[in-house]
Design a protein around this motif. Structure first.
Motif, PDB file in Angstrom:
ATOM      1  N   THR A 249      57.638 -29.476 -21.369  1.00 42.07           N
ATOM      2  CA  THR A 249      57.676 -30.780 -20.771  1.00 42.07           C
ATOM      3  C   THR A 249      58.241 -31.445 -22.478  1.00 42.07           C
ATOM      4  N   TYR A 250      59.171 -32.796 -22.849  1.00 41.65           N
ATOM      5  CA  TYR A 250      59.846 -33.501 -24.112  1.00 41.65           C
ATOM      6  C   TYR A 250      59.361 -34.636 -24.029  1.00 41.65           C
ATOM      7  N   CYS A 251      58.822 -35.350 -24.873  1.00 43.74           N
ATOM      8  CA  CYS A 251      59.336 -36.605 -24.825  1.00 43.74           C
ATOM      9  C   CYS A 251      59.786 -37.424 -26.293  1.00 43.74           C
ATOM     10  N   PHE A 252      60.061 -38.409 -25.867  1.00 42.53           N
ATOM     11  CA  PHE A 252      60.660 -39.145 -27.577  1.00 42.53           C
ATOM     12  C   PHE A 252      59.028 -39.787 -27.628  1.00 42.53           C
ATOM     13  N   GLY A 253      58.929 -39.983 -28.734  1.00 42.16           N
ATOM     14  CA  GLY A 253      58.078 -41.471 -29.434  1.00 42.16           C
ATOM     15  C   GLY A 253      56.217 -41.357 -28.177  1.00 42.16           C
ATOM     16  N   GLU A 254      55.689 -42.285 -28.500  1.00 38.24           N
ATOM     17  CA  GLU A 254      54.799 -41.737 -28.386  1.00 38.24           C
ATOM     18  C   GLU A 254      54.412 -42.257 -26.622  1.00 38.24           C
ATOM     19  N   PRO A 255      53.796 -41.194 -25.655  1.00 34.09           N
ATOM     20  CA  PRO A 255      53.759 -41.220 -24.375  1.00 34.09           C
ATOM     21  C   PRO A 255      52.457 -42.218 -23.867  1.00 34.09           C
ATOM     22  N   SER A 256      53.016 -42.960 -22.550  1.00 35.96           N
ATOM     23  CA  SER A 256      51.981 -44.035 -22.260  1.00 35.96           C
ATOM     24  C   SER A 256      50.218 -43.269 -22.262  1.00 35.96           C
ATOM     25  N   GLU A 257      49.597 -44.240 -22.521  1.00 35.85           N
ATOM     26  CA  GLU A 257      47.747 -43.251 -22.081  1.00 35.85           C
ATOM     27  C   GLU A 257      47.942 -42.511 -20.858  1.00 35.85           C
ATOM     28  N   GLU A 258      48.877 -43.331 -19.196  1.00 37.84           N
ATOM     29  CA  GLU A 258      48.719 -42.669 -18.669  1.00 37.84           C
ATOM     30  C   GLU A 258      48.953 -40.820 -18.488  1.00 37.84           C
ATOM     31  N   ILE A 259      50.977 -41.229 -18.936  1.00 34.52           N
ATOM     32  CA  ILE A 259      51.621 -40.198 -19.304  1.00 34.52           C
ATOM     33  C   ILE A 259      50.398 -39.208 -19.842  1.00 34.52           C
TER      34      ILE A 259
END
Length: 383
Positions: A249-259
């Motif tokens: 699983t990938y993201c861009f930048g900083e994920p939220s605290e919940e995620i």
């Protein structure tokens, strides 16, 4: 036909042992013969990746006596890369106008009970039932234990597959960028799967944002956003047909605290399930290791599928790592560990590795980091 060992199969001696064990299992099950049409069981038994058509091709393995291969004369060449010549399998070619079902039953007792592979189409099953006068059993059930325990050749192939799909995930930053569609990214990944040593891309799931909350989403024309969490589930076969299957699983930048919090619990659940794998425990206990942890942290209703599935010549096969499966794990079994969390209409995440049961635990064939992988957020310049 050629007698040279092909890269598409193992040495003939491997298949000779399998055929002998299959005949013994047929005898033990009380069936006159196993009748195996093209599909994973045929690939397992003789190394053939022939296709199935409206004309019957079938390997007949009697409980007593040698195996025969009933096939249309025009399809004989399709078995050239299999091990049948070296194994001494007797060909019974037929031409249009002959009854292949009667040929398949030649030498068996009157009204025999036979077992057929689950890949046999209804177009062949119904005429065969008419010819025998009895309802067949499933050969796949009879061969289940044989195929579930991978030998060293199979394990080596699964390791190659795992390393190849790890190399694809390592390159994800080449294609996965905001501004590109899921479908465009998926096409690039599919090409890379072949480039990195697979025979083909069996499946490519690119689930961005809300599409990641659908475990079996494939890809769409949705444009990926820099705020998205993206699930990438990919795999395919390497020679001689053994599959990879790995999700990150990938993201861009900083994920939220919940995620971040939910993903950390998912990673913990996956690690607990892997740690639970060893000989003597049940398949359902491994599922419980992941499921109980997610339940304890309030994410029970976000994990909506089994923890894993077996893998080999089929992407999905026995054993299934699921509640209610009391099967006792044994060395050589290979399966996925892939818990996920899914938030309908918002985002999802899944972590998947293939593991092989060893004498005292398990070996993972995938070695990419389980962390929520952050990629550069530079938008694509494609239009």
């Amino acid at each position: 036909m050629s007698t040279a060992t092909s890269a598409s199969r193992f040495p003939a001696a491997v298949y000779g042992r399998r055929l002998a064990r299959a005949a013994a299992l047929a005898d033990r099950a009380g069936v006159a013969a196993l009748i195996i049409t093209p599909g994973p069981d045929l690939a397992y038994l003789i190394g053939s990746h022939a296709q199935t058509f409206e004309r019957l091709s079938a390997l007949v393995i009697p409980a007593t006596g040698g195996p025969i291969l009933v096939t249309p004369r025009l399809e004989v060449a399709s078995f050239a890369e299999s091990a049948v010549d070296e194994l001494g399998v007797r060909f019974t070619p037929w031409v249009d106008g002959e009854d292949p079902y009667a040929l398949a039953l030649t030498g068996l007792v009157s009204n025999p009970v036979v077992a057929v592979s689950d890949s046999m189409s209804a177009g062949h099953l119904i005429p065969l039932m008419s010819a025998t006068g009895t309802a067949p059993l499933l050969a796949t059930d009879i061969l289940r234990d044989l195929r579930m325990i991978k030998d060293e050749d199979e394990i080596a192939a699964l390791r190659r597959a795992g390393a190849a799909i790890d190399r694809v995930h390592a390159r994800m930053g080449e294609w996965l960028r905001p501004g590109r569609t899921e479908a465009v990214v998926a096409a690039d990944i599919a090409a890379a799967i072949v480039d990195e040593g697979h025979l083909e891309a069996a499946f490519v799931i690119v689930g961005s944002g809300p599409n990641g909350a659908d475990p079996h989403h494939e890809q769409s024309d949705r444009v990926i956003s820099e705020d998205d969490i993206v699930v990438i589930d990919i795999g395919g076969p390497v020679a001689p047909g053994y599959n990879s299957d790995c999700t990150r699983t990938y993201c861009f930048g900083e994920p939220s605290e919940e995620i971040s919090r939910a993903y950390a619990e998912l990673a913990a659940a996956q690690a607990l399930a892997v740690a639970a794998v060893r000989p003597g425990v049940t398949a359902e206990s491994v599922d419980a290791a992941a499921r109980d942890h997610l339940a304890a942290v309030g994410l029970a209703d976000r994990f909506i599928h089994r923890t894993g599935h077996g893998i080999g010549l089929s992407v999905h096969e026995e054993p299934y790592i699921v509640a209610g499966n009391s099967l006792v794990l044994a060395p050589g079994m290979a399966f996925s560990i892939e818990p996920g969390v899914y938030f309908d209409g918002v985002w999802g995440a899944r972590i998947e590795d293939i593991v092989i049961v060893t004498d005292d635990g398990c070996e993972s064939v995938n070695h990419r980091d389980h962390a929520l992988t952050r990629l550069p957020a530079q938008p694509s310049k494609e239009h």
